[in-house]
Design an enzyme around this catalytic site. Structure first.
Site, mmCIF file in Angstrom:
data_model
loop_
_atom_site.group_PDB
_atom_site.id
_atom_site.type_symbol
_atom_site.label_atom_id
_atom_site.label_comp_id
_atom_site.label_asym_id
_atom_site.label_seq_id
_atom_site.Cartn_x
_atom_site.Cartn_y
_atom_site.Cartn_z
ATOM 1 N N GLU A 308 33.021 -13.627 68.219
ATOM 2 C CA GLU A 308 31.564 -13.834 68.151
ATOM 3 C C GLU A 308 31.285 -15.289 67.803
ATOM 4 O OE1 GLU A 308 30.251 -11.258 65.008
ATOM 5 O OE2 GLU A 308 30.320 -9.470 66.249
ATOM 6 N N LYS A 310 29.974 -18.230 65.640
ATOM 7 C CA LYS A 310 29.749 -18.364 64.201
ATOM 8 C C LYS A 310 28.510 -19.249 64.013
ATOM 9 C CE LYS A 310 32.140 -19.326 59.840
ATOM 10 N NZ LYS A 310 31.019 -19.836 59.090
ATOM 11 N N GLU A 381 22.636 -13.556 60.326
ATOM 12 C CA GLU A 381 22.518 -14.960 59.923
ATOM 13 C C GLU A 381 21.120 -15.440 60.332
ATOM 14 O OE1 GLU A 381 25.230 -16.359 58.452
ATOM 15 O OE2 GLU A 381 25.029 -18.528 58.714
ATOM 16 N N GLU A 480 29.206 -23.167 64.635
ATOM 17 C CA GLU A 480 30.337 -23.809 63.962
ATOM 18 C C GLU A 480 31.675 -23.477 64.588
ATOM 19 O OE1 GLU A 480 30.086 -24.235 59.315
ATOM 20 O OE2 GLU A 480 29.690 -22.192 59.933
ATOM 21 N N LYS A 505 37.983 -16.730 60.875
ATOM 22 C CA LYS A 505 37.036 -17.734 61.381
ATOM 23 C C LYS A 505 37.808 -18.908 61.958
ATOM 24 C CE LYS A 505 36.172 -19.095 56.621
ATOM 25 N NZ LYS A 505 35.270 -19.579 55.614
HETATM 26 P P1 ATP Z 1 31.493 -20.790 55.338
HETATM 27 O O1 ATP Z 1 31.419 -22.017 54.497
HETATM 28 O O2 ATP Z 1 32.399 -20.933 56.502
HETATM 29 O O3 ATP Z 1 30.151 -20.221 55.690
HETATM 30 P P2 ATP Z 1 31.730 -18.692 53.550
HETATM 31 O O4 ATP Z 1 32.641 -18.680 52.395
HETATM 32 O O5 ATP Z 1 30.278 -18.881 53.294
HETATM 33 O O6 ATP Z 1 32.252 -19.804 54.483
HETATM 34 P P3 ATP Z 1 33.071 -17.063 55.407
HETATM 35 O O7 ATP Z 1 33.454 -15.660 55.353
HETATM 36 O O8 ATP Z 1 34.169 -17.985 55.148
HETATM 37 O O9 ATP Z 1 31.895 -17.366 54.402
HETATM 38 O O10 ATP Z 1 32.414 -17.339 56.802
HETATM 39 C C1 ATP Z 1 31.591 -16.376 57.295
HETATM 40 C C2 ATP Z 1 30.153 -16.836 57.234
HETATM 41 O O11 ATP Z 1 29.746 -17.238 58.534
HETATM 42 C C3 ATP Z 1 29.303 -15.647 56.900
HETATM 43 O O12 ATP Z 1 29.087 -15.580 55.522
HETATM 44 C C4 ATP Z 1 28.033 -15.863 57.684
HETATM 45 O O13 ATP Z 1 27.101 -16.515 56.863
HETATM 46 C C5 ATP Z 1 28.424 -16.805 58.790
HETATM 47 N N1 ATP Z 1 28.399 -16.211 60.145
HETATM 48 C C6 ATP Z 1 27.852 -16.777 61.237
HETATM 49 N N2 ATP Z 1 28.029 -16.051 62.323
HETATM 50 C C7 ATP Z 1 28.725 -14.945 61.958
HETATM 51 C C8 ATP Z 1 29.232 -13.817 62.656
HETATM 52 N N3 ATP Z 1 29.080 -13.664 63.966
HETATM 53 N N4 ATP Z 1 29.896 -12.887 61.932
HETATM 54 C C9 ATP Z 1 30.074 -13.029 60.600
HETATM 55 N N5 ATP Z 1 29.621 -14.079 59.898
HETATM 56 C C10 ATP Z 1 28.958 -15.042 60.557
#
Ligand code: ATP
Length: 680
Positions: A308, A310, A381, A480, A505
């Site tokens: 998906e 991000k 998001e 991203e 990710k």
């Molecule tokens: P980051 O700084 O990368 O956002 P994080 O610690 O906040 O890291 P991660 O689990 O590492 O969280 O990354 C997932 C984040 O990406 C989610 O918290 C969400 O906010 C965002 N996101 C964007 N698109 C998606 C998606 N398709 N599925 C899940 N999360 C997504």
């Protein structure tokens, strides 16, 4: 339980069945916990005490747990003490008749306001013995302090603290331990000490919330077994109880609902009685970072997965119950959990209520759902949206929106909701279904409206070139990178609050680096040189060690800041300086490594790095590496990316994660450049 030997004596002679739990009894347990660093012993003390509560005063189980985890209510209730050092010092001074100057001097010497309070109290002659404090009374007192608002609230908060402190037992360490050197004493059971530490938000016992949860499960299982007159439960039974409570808590993180239900129905019936429900936000599932698409293919080999986009915005959990929903989700035990019919609310990744930030989303919700949709919990998001160009805008645009009291008609930065998961649908928790099934339901429940509501773009493929193309397209669409997720089988269930290996990710920026950015806490700063003398020019950052509840330094950073942002950071940070580092900061003590100022652990920043290296100057992961070198892990060439206002200090990147990143990098055998500590 066998970890602890009983002396055979009643440890709490003043505590009679049915009577409120004496606060002194809880403090005795705290002091026993404080004297050890062994996890098993900590957990055993905790569960032994909770068993006693269950046996004698089950009604007090909830307040006891709340005092143990240092929280007055579930995160989403938004009840926080928010009391600064100066107010507490004022209250200690006024209660004990000592001047503020003396209190400050003590604090400078001892560095723990809890001990300062204990010392102040123990030096004070008491005319008559105050009525003993009880666990429920202390919780009520603290709640009163937290919920004071309006004119003169500071004064009333001080009055509330004074009331608690003057009722606290003045003796330092319980019976028989007079004359202890307060500045060195760790194990004192002083009530004043623990009240003050609760007010500061840190009990400093090494008692993580997870340990309390495990202790609670064990206490319940043992208590129920004893009640039936059976012998001690088997380790399988204990593990079963533990698993039940952990799952239930991850889906319904509210002790105010869970604890009474558990006392009433028993731990083995908890699942039927406490389920995920609209109105109670849960901690979202998180992803593991990866460095390359091939790493993803290795991990998911032979499995069906989906890629998906991000999106780069703010994580949001939308809860909804229609006016005409056949079910109603009220949880009788909880005052703070709201889930009647006609509910719509948005929560952040920290379970903070964002409904006042996004009234525009809530106002439109009805137009995105199909008529058969009566209730849901949506994972999505929110992303800033360019109405003219009809495309996603950078994260920075979203951050310019006000956080509170937004009026839908005044909103300048429009947002589009990108939905990627659904956890509850029409009366049923669906977290255990596969992602493929959840996605189908999601598409059944909603309809897309351009620029307002979209499903996350995705492609189900395991072909390297196709994934690469998706990644490129995602970046062109201002995302991203990709989130790669397990699609079928039981490995694709939604795992609340977990950073799971079933979600990976892949960020475009980090493909050649260490795989991810880090979110770090600002502990100190250095005044700038040259043009930057009036502001801080560089900062000392740390990661969070959750098992020790400490902050471990990881780098100095002076790159990635514009002049304007340095000004802004200076204005924000200067009000949070402290005279010396907190005792739970793990940092170099060498004179030349000291920053010019220290801060409260409060601000979290996202930082990018070229790679990780070992350095004697920093402490991140030093215990875990334990290679005798006393070196910690540090960031090479760190760059500031942005502030992470949505993360609290204890949600910063964990030391364990830093160690994992370092080990992964080492095993790849790359990045063995010369060791450089700092970039300024
Ligand atoms: P980051 O700084 O990368 O956002 P994080 O610690 O906040 O890291 P991660 O689990 O590492 O969280 O990354 C997932 C984040 O990406 C989610 O918290 C969400 O906010 C965002 N996101 C964007 N698109 C998606 C998606 N398709 N599925 C899940 N999360 C997504």
């Amino acid at each position: 339980q066998s970890t602890l030997k009983s002396s055979g004596k009643d440890p709490y002679p003043d505590w009679k069945p049915g009577e409120p739990v004496p606060y002194a009894a809880l403090c005795t347990t705290f002091s026993l916990i404080e004297m050890t660093t062994k996890r098993l012993i900590i957990s055993a003390h905790c569960s032994l005490f909770l068993r006693q509560v269950l046996r004698l005063t089950p009604r007090d189980l909830l307040p006891t747990v709340q005092l143990m985890i240092n929280k007055l209510a579930a995160d989403y209730a938004g009840i926080e003490l928010g009391i600064g050092e100066s107010l507490i010092m004022k209250a200690i001074g006024e209660t004990t008749g000592r001047s503020l100057q003396v209190i400050k001097a003590d604090q400078n010497e001892i560095g723990d306001l809890g001990l300062v309070a204990a010392k102040s109290r123990s030096n004070q002659p008491t005319m008559f013995k105050p009525k003993p404090l009880t666990v429920r009374g202390v919780l009520e007192g603290l709640m009163g302090i937290a919920t004071v608002s309006g004119d003169g609230s500071q004064g009333r908060k001080v009055a509330g603290i004074k009331k608690l402190l003057s009722a606290a037992d003045a003796s330092l360490a319980g019976k028989g331990s007079k004359g202890i050197d307060i500045t060195k004493d760790k194990g004192g059971a002083s009530e004043a000490k623990f009240i003050v530490r609760f007010l500061e938000g840190k009990l400093r016992l090494g008692l993580a919330e997870r340990t309390v949860l495990v202790g609670l499960a064990h206490a319940m299982v043992i208590h129920e077994t004893e009640k039936k007159g059976a012998k001690l439960p088997s380790s399988e039974k204990l593990a079963e109880g533990e698993a039940i409570l952990k799952t239930v808590y991850s889906e319904l993180p509210n002790y105010e609902v869970i604890v009474p239900a558990m006392v009433e129905h028993g731990i083995f019936h908890l699942r039927e009685n406490c389920k995920l429900q609209p109105g109670v936000p849960l901690k979202p599932m998180l992803a593991k970072p990866t460095k390359s698409i091939t790493e993803v293919l290795d991990r998911f080999e032979g499995k069906n997965f989906t890629c998906e986009y991000k999106y780069d915005g703010e994580r949001a959990q939308i809860h909804y119950v229609a006016e005409d929903s056949p079910q109603q989700y009220t949880s009788s035990a909880s005052a703070s959990s709201k889930a009647p019919r006609g509910l719509s609310a948005i929560f952040s990744r920290n379970s903070e209520d964002l409904s006042k930030k996004y009234p525009d989303i809530l106002a439109k919700l009805n137009t995105w759902i199909k008529k058969e949709t009566k209730s849901f919990v949506l994972d999505c998001e929110t992303v800033a949206w360019d109405l003219v160009e009809r495309k996603v805008l950078p994260f920075q645009q979203l951050m310019t929106r006000k956080r509170k009291d937004v009026k839908a008609e005044d909103v300048k930065v429009k947002v589009c909701v990108f939905a990627f998961d659904m956890l509850f649908y029409n009366g049923e928790a669906i977290v255990q279904k596969s992602l493929r099934e959840r996605r189908e339901l999601l598409h059944q429940a909603f309809q897309e409206v351009e620029g307002e509501f979209s499903f996350a773009q995705h492609g189900n493929t395991d072909n390297l070139e196709e994934i690469q193309t998706l990644l490129d397209e995602s970046v062109k669409a201002s995302c991203e990178g990709l989130m790669v997720k397990m699609l079928d089988t039981d490995e694709s269930g939604y795992e609340p609050s977990k950073r799971s290996r079933n979600w990976l990710k892949v960020k475009k920026d980090y493909l050649s680096g260490i795989g991810d950015s880090l979110d770090l806490v600002v502990l100190g700063a250095y005044f700038g040189k040259g043009k930057r003398t009036s502001v801080y020019g560089a900062f000392l950052l740390a990661c969070y060690n959750s098992s020790k509840e400490s902050y471990e330094t990881v780098c100095n950073i002076g790159t990635g800041f514009s002049e304007a942002i340095l000004e802004e950071l200076h204005t924000k940070l200067r009000d949070h300086t402290i005279d010396k580092p907190k005792p739970f900061y793990s940092h170099s003590t060498v004179a030349k490594d000291q920053p010019d100022v220290w801060f409260e652990p409060r601000f979290v920043w996202e930082v990018k790095t070229a790679d990780l290296t070992l350095s004697p100057r920093y402490k991140a992961g030093a215990d875990a590496l334990a290679d005798g070198s006393h070196k910690g892990i540090s960031l090479r060439f760190p760059r500031f990316i942005k502030e992470r206002d949505d993360k609290k200090a204890d949600e910063a990147t964990g030391s364990r994660m830093v160690v994992e990143m370092y080990q992964k990098q080492e095993s790849v055998g790359k990045n063995k450049g010369p060791s450089v500590d700092d970039d300024f």
